[in-house]
Design an enzyme around this catalytic site. Structure first.
Site, PDB file in Angstrom:
ATOM      1  N   ASP A 285       0.863  -1.194   0.000  1.00 48.48           N
ATOM      2  CA  ASP A 285       0.000   0.000   0.000  1.00 48.48           C
ATOM      3  C   ASP A 285       0.891   1.233   0.000  1.00 48.48           C
ATOM      4  O   ASP A 285       1.981   1.209   0.587  1.00 48.48           O
ATOM      5  CB  ASP A 285      -0.911  -0.020   1.258  1.00 48.48           C
TER       6      ASP A 285
ATOM      7  N   SER B 286     -17.304  -3.270  -8.678  1.00 45.33           N
ATOM      8  CA  SER B 286     -18.363  -2.522  -7.998  1.00 45.33           C
ATOM      9  C   SER B 286     -19.679  -2.675  -8.739  1.00 45.33           C
ATOM     10  O   SER B 286     -19.701  -2.788  -9.976  1.00 45.33           O
ATOM     11  CB  SER B 286     -17.946  -1.051  -7.967  1.00 45.33           C
TER      12      SER B 286
ATOM     13  N   TYR C 234     -14.764   7.275 -12.124  1.00 46.12           N
ATOM     14  CA  TYR C 234     -14.511   6.148 -11.217  1.00 46.12           C
ATOM     15  C   TYR C 234     -15.188   4.880 -11.746  1.00 46.12           C
ATOM     16  O   TYR C 234     -14.567   3.820 -11.855  1.00 46.12           O
ATOM     17  CB  TYR C 234     -15.013   6.465  -9.793  1.00 46.12           C
TER      18      TYR C 234
ATOM     19  N   LYS D  95     -13.623   1.071 -13.245  1.00 45.55           N
ATOM     20  CA  LYS D  95     -13.987  -0.312 -12.867  1.00 45.55           C
ATOM     21  C   LYS D  95     -14.426  -1.097 -14.106  1.00 45.55           C
ATOM     22  O   LYS D  95     -14.078  -2.263 -14.284  1.00 45.55           O
ATOM     23  CB  LYS D  95     -15.113  -0.305 -11.829  1.00 45.55           C
TER      24      LYS D  95
HETATM   25  P1  NAD Z   1      -9.715   2.318   0.576  1.00 42.27           P
HETATM   26  O1  NAD Z   1      -9.399   3.634  -0.040  1.00 42.27           O
HETATM   27  O2  NAD Z   1      -9.919   2.259   2.038  1.00 42.27           O
HETATM   28  O3  NAD Z   1      -8.606   1.233   0.156  1.00 42.27           O
HETATM   29  C1  NAD Z   1      -7.874   1.323  -1.037  1.00 42.27           C
HETATM   30  C2  NAD Z   1      -6.405   1.241  -0.639  1.00 42.27           C
HETATM   31  O4  NAD Z   1      -5.611   1.298  -1.821  1.00 42.27           O
HETATM   32  C3  NAD Z   1      -5.958   2.394   0.259  1.00 42.27           C
HETATM   33  O5  NAD Z   1      -5.288   1.843   1.374  1.00 42.27           O
HETATM   34  C4  NAD Z   1      -5.010   3.207  -0.620  1.00 42.27           C
HETATM   35  O6  NAD Z   1      -3.999   3.823   0.135  1.00 42.27           O
HETATM   36  C5  NAD Z   1      -4.487   2.132  -1.547  1.00 42.27           C
HETATM   37  N1  NAD Z   1      -4.022   2.623  -2.854  1.00 42.27           N
HETATM   38  C6  NAD Z   1      -4.667   3.376  -3.771  1.00 42.27           C
HETATM   39  N2  NAD Z   1      -3.883   3.569  -4.845  1.00 42.27           N
HETATM   40  C7  NAD Z   1      -2.708   2.929  -4.604  1.00 42.27           C
HETATM   41  C8  NAD Z   1      -1.511   2.761  -5.337  1.00 42.27           C
HETATM   42  N3  NAD Z   1      -1.336   3.325  -6.527  1.00 42.27           N
HETATM   43  N4  NAD Z   1      -0.518   2.033  -4.779  1.00 42.27           N
HETATM   44  C9  NAD Z   1      -0.673   1.468  -3.551  1.00 42.27           C
HETATM   45  N5  NAD Z   1      -1.786   1.585  -2.817  1.00 42.27           N
HETATM   46  C10 NAD Z   1      -2.800   2.315  -3.346  1.00 42.27           C
HETATM   47  O7  NAD Z   1     -11.004   1.754  -0.185  1.00 42.27           O
HETATM   48  P2  NAD Z   1     -11.889   0.474   0.142  1.00 42.27           P
HETATM   49  O8  NAD Z   1     -13.238   0.955   0.510  1.00 42.27           O
HETATM   50  O9  NAD Z   1     -11.159  -0.455   1.019  1.00 42.27           O
HETATM   51  O10 NAD Z   1     -12.010  -0.122  -1.325  1.00 42.27           O
HETATM   52  C11 NAD Z   1     -11.136  -1.122  -1.811  1.00 42.27           C
HETATM   53  C12 NAD Z   1     -11.450  -1.386  -3.269  1.00 42.27           C
HETATM   54  O11 NAD Z   1     -12.823  -1.759  -3.390  1.00 42.27           O
HETATM   55  C13 NAD Z   1     -11.275  -0.155  -4.173  1.00 42.27           C
HETATM   56  O12 NAD Z   1     -10.737  -0.583  -5.392  1.00 42.27           O
HETATM   57  C14 NAD Z   1     -12.686   0.349  -4.367  1.00 42.27           C
HETATM   58  O13 NAD Z   1     -12.844   1.017  -5.595  1.00 42.27           O
HETATM   59  C15 NAD Z   1     -13.472  -0.954  -4.346  1.00 42.27           C
HETATM   60  N6  NAD Z   1     -14.870  -0.772  -3.956  1.00 42.27           N
HETATM   61  C16 NAD Z   1     -15.148  -0.126  -2.785  1.00 42.27           C
HETATM   62  C17 NAD Z   1     -16.482   0.079  -2.426  1.00 42.27           C
HETATM   63  C18 NAD Z   1     -16.825   0.850  -1.174  1.00 42.27           C
HETATM   64  O14 NAD Z   1     -17.941   1.359  -1.078  1.00 42.27           O
HETATM   65  N7  NAD Z   1     -15.935   0.945  -0.183  1.00 42.27           N
HETATM   66  C19 NAD Z   1     -17.507  -0.414  -3.236  1.00 42.27           C
HETATM   67  C20 NAD Z   1     -17.172  -1.079  -4.414  1.00 42.27           C
HETATM   68  C21 NAD Z   1     -15.845  -1.258  -4.761  1.00 42.27           C
HETATM   69  C1  WQD Z   2     -25.874   5.578  -0.157  1.00 46.51           C
HETATM   70  C2  WQD Z   2     -27.223   6.279  -0.037  1.00 46.51           C
HETATM   71  C3  WQD Z   2     -27.257   8.484  -0.977  1.00 46.51           C
HETATM   72  C4  WQD Z   2     -24.527  10.379   1.878  1.00 46.51           C
HETATM   73  C5  WQD Z   2     -21.253   4.600  -3.799  1.00 46.51           C
HETATM   74  C6  WQD Z   2     -20.614   4.470  -5.150  1.00 46.51           C
HETATM   75  C7  WQD Z   2     -20.549   3.019  -5.550  1.00 46.51           C
HETATM   76  C8  WQD Z   2     -19.868   2.177  -4.463  1.00 46.51           C
HETATM   77  C9  WQD Z   2     -20.481   2.416  -3.120  1.00 46.51           C
HETATM   78  C10 WQD Z   2     -17.543   2.105  -4.961  1.00 46.51           C
HETATM   79  C11 WQD Z   2     -27.619   7.043  -1.298  1.00 46.51           C
HETATM   80  C12 WQD Z   2     -27.485   8.536   0.519  1.00 46.51           C
HETATM   81  C13 WQD Z   2     -25.304   9.458   1.189  1.00 46.51           C
HETATM   82  C14 WQD Z   2     -25.168  11.408   2.608  1.00 46.51           C
HETATM   83  C15 WQD Z   2     -27.304  10.520   1.947  1.00 46.51           C
HETATM   84  N1  WQD Z   2     -18.496   2.547  -4.303  1.00 46.51           N
HETATM   85  N2  WQD Z   2     -26.669   9.538   1.228  1.00 46.51           N
HETATM   86  N3  WQD Z   2     -26.539  11.436   2.608  1.00 46.51           N
HETATM   87  O1  WQD Z   2     -24.026   6.154  -3.834  1.00 46.51           O
HETATM   88  O2  WQD Z   2     -24.937   3.868  -3.213  1.00 46.51           O
HETATM   89  O3  WQD Z   2     -22.583   4.084  -3.860  1.00 46.51           O
HETATM   90  O4  WQD Z   2     -20.508   3.835  -2.836  1.00 46.51           O
HETATM   91  O5  WQD Z   2     -17.568   1.371  -5.916  1.00 46.51           O
HETATM   92  O6  WQD Z   2     -19.855   2.968  -6.757  1.00 46.51           O
HETATM   93  O7  WQD Z   2     -21.394   5.206  -6.092  1.00 46.51           O
HETATM   94  O8  WQD Z   2     -23.286   4.988  -1.702  1.00 46.51           O
HETATM   95  O9  WQD Z   2     -22.894   5.681   0.615  1.00 46.51           O
HETATM   96  O10 WQD Z   2     -22.678   7.411  -1.241  1.00 46.51           O
HETATM   97  O11 WQD Z   2     -24.924   6.531  -0.650  1.00 46.51           O
HETATM   98  O12 WQD Z   2     -28.548  10.598   1.997  1.00 46.51           O
HETATM   99  O13 WQD Z   2     -24.541  12.298   3.201  1.00 46.51           O
HETATM  100  O14 WQD Z   2     -27.105   7.271   0.996  1.00 46.51           O
HETATM  101  O15 WQD Z   2     -28.099   9.419  -1.640  1.00 46.51           O
HETATM  102  O16 WQD Z   2     -28.996   6.906  -1.437  1.00 46.51           O
HETATM  103  P1  WQD Z   2     -23.803   4.833  -3.226  1.00 46.51           P
HETATM  104  P2  WQD Z   2     -23.354   6.187  -0.698  1.00 46.51           P
END
Ligand code: NAD
Ligand code: WQD
Length: 338
Positions: A31, A124, A149, A153
């Site tokens: 990381d 995602s 973003y 993906k």
């Molecule tokens: P996060 O930001 O907490 O974790 C991502 C990690 O990757 C971080 O620790 C960051 O420092 C590291 N990172 C980013 N770019 C880097 C690089 N170039 N080199 C080394 N490290 C790097 O996010 P998360 O919520 O744990 O998400 C993890 C993965 O899951 C991400 O790819 C995110 O897009 C995907 N994802 C997250 C969600 C969500 O809602 N949390 C939903 C769908 C998909």
């Molecule tokens: C959830 C609900 C908002 C904040 C996002 C990304 C998706 C995935 C997950 C990475 C929605 C509502 C939110 C606030 C609110 N990430 N909300 N007040 O939009 O479903 O998904 O995160 O891949 O790609 O788009 O998640 O947590 O932002 O929102 O009312 O201050 O909460 O409108 O209905 P979302 P979220």
């Protein structure tokens, strides 16, 4: 297996590291801490009573990766390393495409030169776009994304899938996460976003702890039972367990497979607010505000394939998610900062 977690210090990566170690696997975390802290890795060690092998490196850096793969015999990679803020990606598209795509290409190149054949990818639900109707099954066509973003993906899924054509021993598992929330029940690791949270649950917990004044619920006039949007919230510990199953599944097969990780149950924004208030015995300061651009009224998974293929299903409910999210925030009011 020895599993390399690219981005393993982050929210989902750190919980997955604990689950993998507890299931008997070794982990190597890489990381650059651009959105996380080395403290999270230290706490993974504390929770599992192990010395966690970890490197501070940029996953785009092929030379750094070569050295790490030389030093550790890796069986499987999980690629969490990405920038993930939807709004920020609109303002910084070049940074998002550069970081997310280049990390994927670098990992694939170094895996190829080190003969590593298994990769699990953090995709995602965003790739389904707005054309498909929930519950979303993996065979829905990928949709049109509304922000860079989401497109990263979408593209990374394509890149990983294409890589399996010339290398028929390569196994790619694309995991499409829905809305991960919650934290390890110890309260030692959890979600610690930098700056103003974009996502609902960290905003809720920061209001609860007094770091933000009020939650704005984005829209109360959607065509849903209570007028607020429906999402598929999933406990990060369930998600972590899903990764353990996915790593084991990856090693048993070849080619690309796509699996949703969600609960299959839709909950509204007000369900989150009211469950949080109830299980944590507190009142949240909130108001209903205008809709946020780009939000869909409902988005939730079909969780059937994960059950059939991985033998995995989410076990924790919304009350667990709200309790554990608050437990982490309460014990770490400023996140991992001292
Ligand atoms: P996060 O930001 O907490 O974790 C991502 C990690 O990757 C971080 O620790 C960051 O420092 C590291 N990172 C980013 N770019 C880097 C690089 N170039 N080199 C080394 N490290 C790097 O996010 P998360 O919520 O744990 O998400 C993890 C993965 O899951 C991400 O790819 C995110 O897009 C995907 N994802 C997250 C969600 C969500 O809602 N949390 C939903 C769908 C998909
Ligand atoms: C959830 C609900 C908002 C904040 C996002 C990304 C998706 C995935 C997950 C990475 C929605 C509502 C939110 C606030 C609110 N990430 N909300 N007040 O939009 O479903 O998904 O995160 O891949 O790609 O788009 O998640 O947590 O932002 O929102 O009312 O201050 O909460 O409108 O209905 P979302 P979220």
């Amino acid at each position: 297996m020895r599993v390399l977690l690219a981005g393993g210090a982050g929210f989902i990566g750190s919980h997955t590291a604990v689950a993998l170690i507890e299931a008997g696997h070794d982990v190597v975390i890489v990381d650059n801490y651009s959105n996380s802290s080395e403290e999270a890795v230290r706490r993974v060690g504390q929770l599992t009573n192990t010395e966690v092998t970890h490197y501070e490196a940029d996953v785009k850096d092929v030379d750094a990766l070569n050295k790490i793969f030389d030093e550790n015999k890796i069986d499987c990679v999980i690629h969490f390393a990405g920038l993930k803020a939807v709004g920020e990606s609109v303002q910084k598209p070049i940074e998002y495409y550069r970081n997310n795509i280049d990390t994927t290409l670098a990992l694939l190149e170094v895996m190829r030169s080190h003969n590593v054949k298994n990769i699990v990818f953090s995709s995602s639900a965003t790739v389904y776009g707005s054309e498909n109707k929930s519950p979303l099954t993996e065979d829905c066509k990928k949709g049109t994304c509304t922000n860079p973003y989401g497109w990263t993906k979408w593209m990374m899924e394509q890149i990983l899938t294409d890589a399996t054509v010339p290398d028929q021993d390569l196994s790619v598992i694309l995991l499409r996460y829905f809305n991960p929330i919650g934290a390890h029940p110890s309260g030692l690791i959890g979600e610690d976003p930098q700056g103003i949270p974009n996502n609902l649950m960290p905003y809720v917990t920061q209001v609860a702890v007094g770091r933000r004044e009020k939650l704005t619920v984005f829209g109360g006039d959607y065509p849903t039972p209570d007028g607020t949007c429906l999402r598929d919230y999933i406990h990060v510990m369930d998600l972590a367990d899903g990764h353990v199953k996915a790593v084991e599944y990856a090693a048993s097969r070849k080619g690309t497979d796509i699996i949703n990780l969600g609960t299959g149950h839709p909950y509204s924004v007000l369900d989150i607010v009211h469950t949080f208030e109830e299980v944590n015995n507190m009142k949240l300061n909130y108001e209903i505000g205008p809709r946020r651009a780009g939000d869909l009224p409902e988005l939730y998974s079909s969780a059937q394939k994960a059950k059939d293929v991985l033998g995995w299903e989410a076990k924790r409910d919304l009350a667990d998610m709200c309790r554990d999210s608050w437990n982490f925030q309460k014990k770490n009011p400023q996140g991992y900062k001292k």
